[in-house]
Design a protein around this motif. Structure first.
Motif, PDB file in Angstrom:
ATOM      1  N   TYR A 198       1.281   5.423  -5.719  1.00 48.92           N
ATOM      2  CA  TYR A 198       0.538   6.189  -4.713  1.00 48.92           C
ATOM      3  C   TYR A 198       1.429   6.668  -3.559  1.00 48.92           C
ATOM      4  O   TYR A 198       0.944   7.327  -2.650  1.00 48.92           O
ATOM      5  CB  TYR A 198      -0.603   5.343  -4.150  1.00 48.92           C
ATOM      6  CG  TYR A 198      -1.625   4.955  -5.194  1.00 48.92           C
ATOM      7  CD1 TYR A 198      -2.715   5.788  -5.470  1.00 48.92           C
ATOM      8  CD2 TYR A 198      -1.496   3.774  -5.923  1.00 48.92           C
ATOM      9  CE1 TYR A 198      -3.652   5.451  -6.438  1.00 48.92           C
ATOM     10  CE2 TYR A 198      -2.421   3.424  -6.900  1.00 48.92           C
ATOM     11  CZ  TYR A 198      -3.495   4.268  -7.155  1.00 48.92           C
ATOM     12  OH  TYR A 198      -4.416   3.937  -8.123  1.00 48.92           O
ATOM     13  N   TYR A 227      -5.573   1.273   9.352  1.00 49.31           N
ATOM     14  CA  TYR A 227      -6.367   1.875   8.281  1.00 49.31           C
ATOM     15  C   TYR A 227      -7.755   2.263   8.781  1.00 49.31           C
ATOM     16  O   TYR A 227      -8.303   1.634   9.684  1.00 49.31           O
ATOM     17  CB  TYR A 227      -6.470   0.907   7.102  1.00 49.31           C
ATOM     18  CG  TYR A 227      -5.137   0.678   6.425  1.00 49.31           C
ATOM     19  CD1 TYR A 227      -4.741   1.428   5.330  1.00 49.31           C
ATOM     20  CD2 TYR A 227      -4.243  -0.287   6.911  1.00 49.31           C
ATOM     21  CE1 TYR A 227      -3.510   1.224   4.718  1.00 49.31           C
ATOM     22  CE2 TYR A 227      -3.014  -0.499   6.310  1.00 49.31           C
ATOM     23  CZ  TYR A 227      -2.655   0.269   5.216  1.00 49.31           C
ATOM     24  OH  TYR A 227      -1.435   0.076   4.627  1.00 49.31           O
ATOM     25  N   SER A 233      -0.627  10.828   6.127  1.00 50.20           N
ATOM     26  CA  SER A 233      -1.314   9.534   6.007  1.00 50.20           C
ATOM     27  C   SER A 233      -0.453   8.378   6.492  1.00 50.20           C
ATOM     28  O   SER A 233      -0.945   7.437   7.130  1.00 50.20           O
ATOM     29  CB  SER A 233      -1.728   9.304   4.555  1.00 50.20           C
ATOM     30  OG  SER A 233      -2.631  10.295   4.125  1.00 50.20           O
ATOM     31  N   THR A 242       1.153   5.489   0.128  1.00 52.70           N
ATOM     32  CA  THR A 242       0.385   6.614   0.650  1.00 52.70           C
ATOM     33  C   THR A 242       1.273   7.849   0.745  1.00 52.70           C
ATOM     34  O   THR A 242       2.439   7.828   0.326  1.00 52.70           O
ATOM     35  CB  THR A 242      -0.215   6.262   2.028  1.00 52.70           C
ATOM     36  OG1 THR A 242      -1.151   7.268   2.416  1.00 52.70           O
ATOM     37  CG2 THR A 242       0.869   6.131   3.095  1.00 52.70           C
ATOM     38  N   LYS A 278      -7.686  11.141  -0.581  1.00 57.52           N
ATOM     39  CA  LYS A 278      -6.595  11.527  -1.479  1.00 57.52           C
ATOM     40  C   LYS A 278      -6.975  11.344  -2.948  1.00 57.52           C
ATOM     41  O   LYS A 278      -6.723  12.195  -3.781  1.00 57.52           O
ATOM     42  CB  LYS A 278      -5.348  10.701  -1.160  1.00 57.52           C
ATOM     43  CG  LYS A 278      -4.813  10.894   0.256  1.00 57.52           C
ATOM     44  CD  LYS A 278      -4.290  12.298   0.488  1.00 57.52           C
ATOM     45  CE  LYS A 278      -3.717  12.445   1.899  1.00 57.52           C
ATOM     46  NZ  LYS A 278      -3.217  13.801   2.151  1.00 57.52           N
ATOM     47  N   HIS A 324       0.853  -1.190   0.000  1.00 50.97           N
ATOM     48  CA  HIS A 324       0.000   0.000   0.000  1.00 50.97           C
ATOM     49  C   HIS A 324       0.889   1.240   0.000  1.00 50.97           C
ATOM     50  O   HIS A 324       1.771   1.384   0.849  1.00 50.97           O
ATOM     51  CB  HIS A 324      -0.911   0.029   1.238  1.00 50.97           C
ATOM     52  CG  HIS A 324      -1.806   1.234   1.308  1.00 50.97           C
ATOM     53  ND1 HIS A 324      -3.040   1.278   0.701  1.00 50.97           N
ATOM     54  CD2 HIS A 324      -1.634   2.444   1.917  1.00 50.97           C
ATOM     55  CE1 HIS A 324      -3.603   2.458   0.927  1.00 50.97           C
ATOM     56  NE2 HIS A 324      -2.764   3.186   1.669  1.00 50.97           N
TER      57      HIS A 324
END
Length: 412
Positions: A337, A307, A298, A277, A315, A275
């Motif tokens: 990301y 989470y 984040s 961020t 976002k 993930h």
């Protein structure tokens, strides 16, 4: 920290002696308990470093020869001790010794505080405050003393950080001892010590099996047509025990429904997924493991509380498969990301534990989803000819189905 550096134990001894000199000057002799690195003899580095002063003058630190801490600071005091205990020596009566004159004017037990330029009347702040309350003025510490105190706080931090570096490939991340079975810590004592720092991070040494496992997964799952960046640091995420209990309870419930272990899979069909961020701070740069206090960073928010579905779309503004938490088996997909607000030579990405359970396969967008179809636990968005995806995604719809496990720092 590189575990192959040969003078490491000597460096620890020097730092411990330096810290002892400063603390002894304030009249304190605490015991700093540090985990003992694996394959280290007690002659090289004791698990409990006692920072104490000479038994005779009680001012200078005891002499450390690299293997043993002696009772005295040097030859002069050792000779004085020998004379003192000699059967022919006569005790002196009613005389104030040099050592006595250097003791605190209030407690008369600890040596007076020396800030490098002035020997003050008291051993530290406590006695100075007591003396002041009794109507006696006390000398204030100088700016130099404050700087020295700050320096030695950093020294002690280095001592603890160094002791965490495991010289073995699969040792405990705190003390370096062998770990039985799966896990990162050798005992309940080390587990409890790690949990006390939660939420937080522990850096994994580069020679450790865990570092290799995470770095290899990052490289193997980089599927974009660009060079795969080099992994520079791997940090184990320490979540709060309460957070872990919720995750494990959810995993157990999914396992009870799906019986994945019987089919040769992990409990709850648990998998590791990436993930990316936004990082507002410099967490992970130059060994920085301190989470920032920003409510809009984040990365740090996820590390603190895991989470949160309430922040969905904050976002990106939308999700191909609705209101969920998105991860991917493709590191380069999640890299898209991962963004830095502050300039940095590194980027951060999270490797998470996700309870996949029974996944519902989809190849076309469905932005209205708020949960997986009935009878399923997650959505598996797969790549197919004519589909809307170039790379896979895994979407879960409950906060308890996912927990950050590692933070990976790699070349930006």
């Amino acid at each position: 920290m590189n575990a192959t550096i040969p003078p490491m134990h000597a460096a620890l001894s020097v730092l411990g002696t330096m810290a002892g000199q400063y603390i002894a000057a304030q009249g304190q002799a605490p015991q700093v308990k540090q985990p003992l690195p694996a394959n280290t003899s007690t002659k090289q580095f004791t698990g409990t470093a006692t920072l104490a002063t000479c038994d005779i003058c009680q001012v200078r630190p005891k002499y450390f020869d690299g293997q043993k801490t002696h009772s005295y600071c040097g030859k002069s005091c050792a000779t004085a001790a020998q004379k003192k205990h000699s059967p022919n020596s006569k005790p002196k009566r009613n005389k104030t010794t040099k050592a006595t004159r250097r003791l605190c004017d209030h407690c008369h037990k600890q040596p007076k505080y020396n800030d490098g330029t002035t020997i003050h009347s008291y051993c530290g702040k406590t006695c100075a405050q007591k003396a002041k309350a009794a109507g006696v003025s006390a000398a204030q510490p100088t700016q130099l003393a404050k700087s020295v105190e700050s320096f030695f706080c950093r020294v002690l931090t280095v001592l603890i950080t160094v002791s965490r570096s495991s010289p073995t490939n699969s040792g405990c991340l705190l003390c370096g001892k062998a770990v039985k079975g799966k896990g990162h810590f050798c005992s309940q004592a080390c587990t409890s010590m790690a949990e006390k720092s939660a939420p937080g991070l522990i850096e994994v040494p580069q020679g450790h099996d865990t570092f290799k496992s995470v770095a290899d997964q990052f490289k193997a799952s980089w599927r974009h047509q660009t060079p795969c960046p080099t992994v520079r640091r791997v940090h184990k995420v320490i979540s709060s025990p309460t957070s872990i209990v919720k995750y494990e309870a959810y995993r157990a419930a999914v396992e009870a429904r799906g019986n994945f272990v019987a089919a040769g899979r992990s409990a709850g069909n648990e998998n590791r997924r990436w993930h990316g961020t936004t990082r507002e701070c410099n967490l992970g740069d130059n060994g920085n493991c301190t989470l920032c206090s920003s409510q809009t960073c984040s990365l740090c928010c996820i590390l603190k509380t895991s989470y949160n579905l309430n922040l969905f779309g904050k976002k990106t503004g939308w999700g191909r498969f609705g209101h969920g938490i998105y991860t991917s088996s493709t590191s380069s997909k999640s890299n898209d990301y991962s963004t830095n607000v502050n300039p940095s030579s590194l980027k951060a990405i999270l490797l998470n534990k996700v309870v996949v359970g029974k996944g519902y396969k989809m190849t076309q967008d469905n932005t209205s989803l708020t949960a997986p179809p009935a009878g399923y636990d997650t959505v598996l968005a797969e790549v197919s000819s004519g589909g809307s995806l170039n790379y896979d995604e895994l979407v879960c719809y409950t906060n308890d189905a996912i927990r950050p496990s590692y933070m990976v720092m790699y070349d930006a």
